[in-house]
Write a protein that holds these residues in place. Structure first.
Motif, PDB file in Angstrom:
ATOM      1  N   UNK A  20       0.982  -1.513   0.076  1.00  0.00           N
ATOM      2  CA  UNK A  20       0.172   0.046   0.036  1.00  0.00           C
ATOM      3  C   UNK A  20       0.616   1.142  -0.189  1.00  0.00           C
ATOM      4  N   UNK A  21       2.289   1.019   0.315  1.00  0.00           N
ATOM      5  CA  UNK A  21       2.741   2.053   0.476  1.00  0.00           C
ATOM      6  C   UNK A  21       3.837   2.556  -1.384  1.00  0.00           C
ATOM      7  N   UNK A  22       3.370   3.698  -1.263  1.00  0.00           N
ATOM      8  CA  UNK A  22       4.363   4.081  -2.690  1.00  0.00           C
ATOM      9  C   UNK A  22       6.247   4.309  -2.583  1.00  0.00           C
ATOM     10  N   UNK A  23       6.851   3.592  -3.395  1.00  0.00           N
ATOM     11  CA  UNK A  23       8.693   3.945  -2.977  1.00  0.00           C
ATOM     12  C   UNK A  23       9.306   5.315  -3.143  1.00  0.00           C
ATOM     13  N   UNK A  24       9.991   5.227  -3.346  1.00  0.00           N
ATOM     14  CA  UNK A  24      10.786   4.137  -2.174  1.00  0.00           C
ATOM     15  C   UNK A  24      10.586   3.792  -1.468  1.00  0.00           C
ATOM     16  N   UNK A  25      11.213   2.388  -0.694  1.00  0.00           N
ATOM     17  CA  UNK A  25      10.271   2.307   0.647  1.00  0.00           C
ATOM     18  C   UNK A  25      11.301   1.484   1.029  1.00  0.00           C
ATOM     19  N   UNK A  26      11.731   1.743   2.743  1.00  0.00           N
ATOM     20  CA  UNK A  26      13.081   1.156   3.379  1.00  0.00           C
ATOM     21  C   UNK A  26      12.289   0.016   4.571  1.00  0.00           C
ATOM     22  N   UNK A  27      12.381  -0.884   5.037  1.00  0.00           N
ATOM     23  CA  UNK A  27      12.223  -1.850   5.244  1.00  0.00           C
ATOM     24  C   UNK A  27      12.557  -2.750   6.353  1.00  0.00           C
ATOM     25  N   UNK A  28      12.422  -2.399   7.842  1.00  0.00           N
ATOM     26  CA  UNK A  28      13.305  -3.205   8.234  1.00  0.00           C
ATOM     27  C   UNK A  28      12.527  -4.882   9.428  1.00  0.00           C
ATOM     28  N   UNK A  29      12.613  -5.350   8.662  1.00  0.00           N
ATOM     29  CA  UNK A  29      11.845  -7.215   9.058  1.00  0.00           C
ATOM     30  C   UNK A  29      12.785  -7.483  10.639  1.00  0.00           C
TER      31      UNK A  29
END
Length: 407
Positions: A20-29
């Motif tokens: 649902x988020x526009x890029x760029x996306x930085x994600x922490x698992x």
């Protein structure tokens, strides 16, 4: 150790959670991050780990780590950052990992009782002491300083192995500088730092068959690292002991993510720095004795399809520091089967990728990349999202998101 298939499932899950988020996306698992914390503590064997902030650049994550057992203090990369962490986040032990020449910031440090009691400047010559005196000739609080002891190896025939940091190499060098600091009014010698980059920052298990020369290079690297650590333990131990005759040292910091085990075995060391091991950049896939989980990644949106087997992503030139080479580029990991175009690679504004996986990608779809080291992603985004299982559970600002650009 997690498998490649598990990682594919991980990126697929992260992609769905952030769709649902526009890029760029930085994600922490979160799960991978927690696994890395456990593994870092295990490898350190009970020795405190100092957080190398340059590899994180997310204040809330730094605070989270420091609240846990086994982690204590920050290794900062800029004096303004160090003052900010000490006064804004309340970090009580901030060691500068590099010398500074910012006169106004040195004066500000000397004028702030809290910052002056928590921040330690790094020096490797009397020139640094002179600069401190010139920047803050009258100061209400003494400046805490630590000596940067060179940890490189001067090998017969080969020469210098390691990074070019401090001119303080021998025990005599260290003692001479320590004497000068102790005799200098307004500064207090409290520690020693010694970063063995040729051990902590060089992988010994690079992939490749006999034809590539990788097995031979890996053996040579292991031999060098064993010899270098043995030499450094003797020299560092003697230097720390000699300095300890002149003053009471609060800490001896050393090592990095790639050397936790061997650095922890050095009796002269009191804490070890680690940074990239928290987020797990792909540079650390080339070590034989550990492999961090890929906890952080960034997703770029597809904005072009130049041909059937090629897509172009918006952005992508998030390059790591070091010698320009393919291993400094972000690594495309999902969907699997994508590769750079040799003549373009990762571009500042657009990054073309080719491969069979490109056939199934449409405009607006996302490609996920792993960073090389760890500091570069936070410089390209204002926030990172934290993913737990199949959903985004939090969004936290990076240094940039808090309006900070230290370096």
């Amino acid at each position: 150790m997690t498998t490649a298939a598990t990682h594919i499932d991980q990126w697929d899950r992260i992609d769905r959670a952030t769709a649902h988020l526009d890029g760029p996306v930085v994600a922490l698992d979160r799960a991978a991050f927690e696994a890395n914390l456990v593994d870092l503590r295990r490898r350190a064997g009970g020795m405190p780990i100092r957080v190398a902030s340059k590899s994180l650049r997310v204040r809330s994550v730094i605070d989270d780590i420091l609240a846990r057992d086994g982690f204590a203090g920050v290794l900062a990369y800029d004096i303004d950052e160090a003052i900010w962490l000490a006064t804004r986040s309340g970090v009580t032990d901030v060691l500068m990992g590099y010398p500074t020449a910012r006169r106004a910031s040195i004066a500000a440090l000397a004028a702030d009782e809290v910052a002056a009691s928590r921040v330690t400047l790094l020096v490797d010559s009397t020139d640094h002491l002179d600069l401190i005196d010139a920047a803050a000739p009258v100061r209400a609080h003494p400046i805490r300083v630590a000596i940067d002891l060179d940890a490189s190896l001067d090998a017969p025939l080969v020469g210098h192995i390691g990074v070019h940091r401090s001119p303080v190499h021998s025990v005599d060098d260290a003692v001479a500088l320590a004497r000068a600091i102790v005799a200098r009014p307004g500064v207090t010698l409290v520690g020693v730092m010694s970063y063995e980059a040729q051990i902590a920052g060089v992988g010994d298990a690079a992939p490749g068959g006999l034809g590539s020369g990788a097995p031979l290079r890996n053996r040579l690297i292991r031999t060098m690292q064993t010899a270098s650590m043995a030499e450094l333990r003797r020299r560092r131990g003697a230097a720390v002991a000699a300095i300890g005759e002149l003053c009471d040292l609060e800490f001896v910091n050393a090592g990095g993510t790639g050397s936790l085990e061997v650095t922890a075995a050095d009796p002269s060391v009191t804490d070890i720095a680690a940074g990239s091991g928290f987020f797990g950049g792909h540079l650390f896939d080339t070590y034989s004795h550990f492999r961090p989980a890929p906890a952080l990644g960034f997703g770029l949106q597809v904005v072009r399809r130049p041909r059937q087997d090629m897509v172009t992503c918006h952005g992508g030139g998030w390059i790591a520091s070091g010698p320009p080479a393919p291993d400094r580029l972000p690594l495309p990991v999902w969907p699997p089967g994508l590769a750079y175009i040799d003549r373009e690679a990762a571009g500042e504004v657009q990054t073309p990728l080719c491969g069979d996986a490109a056939d199934a990608l449409a405009i607006g779809d996302r490609v996920w990349f792993r960073h090389t080291k760890s500091g570069e992603p936070a410089e390209h985004c204002a926030a990172i999202v934290i993913v737990d299982d199949d959903e985004v559970v939090d969004t936290v600002p990076t240094y940039r998101g808090e309006g900070k650009c230290f370096l």
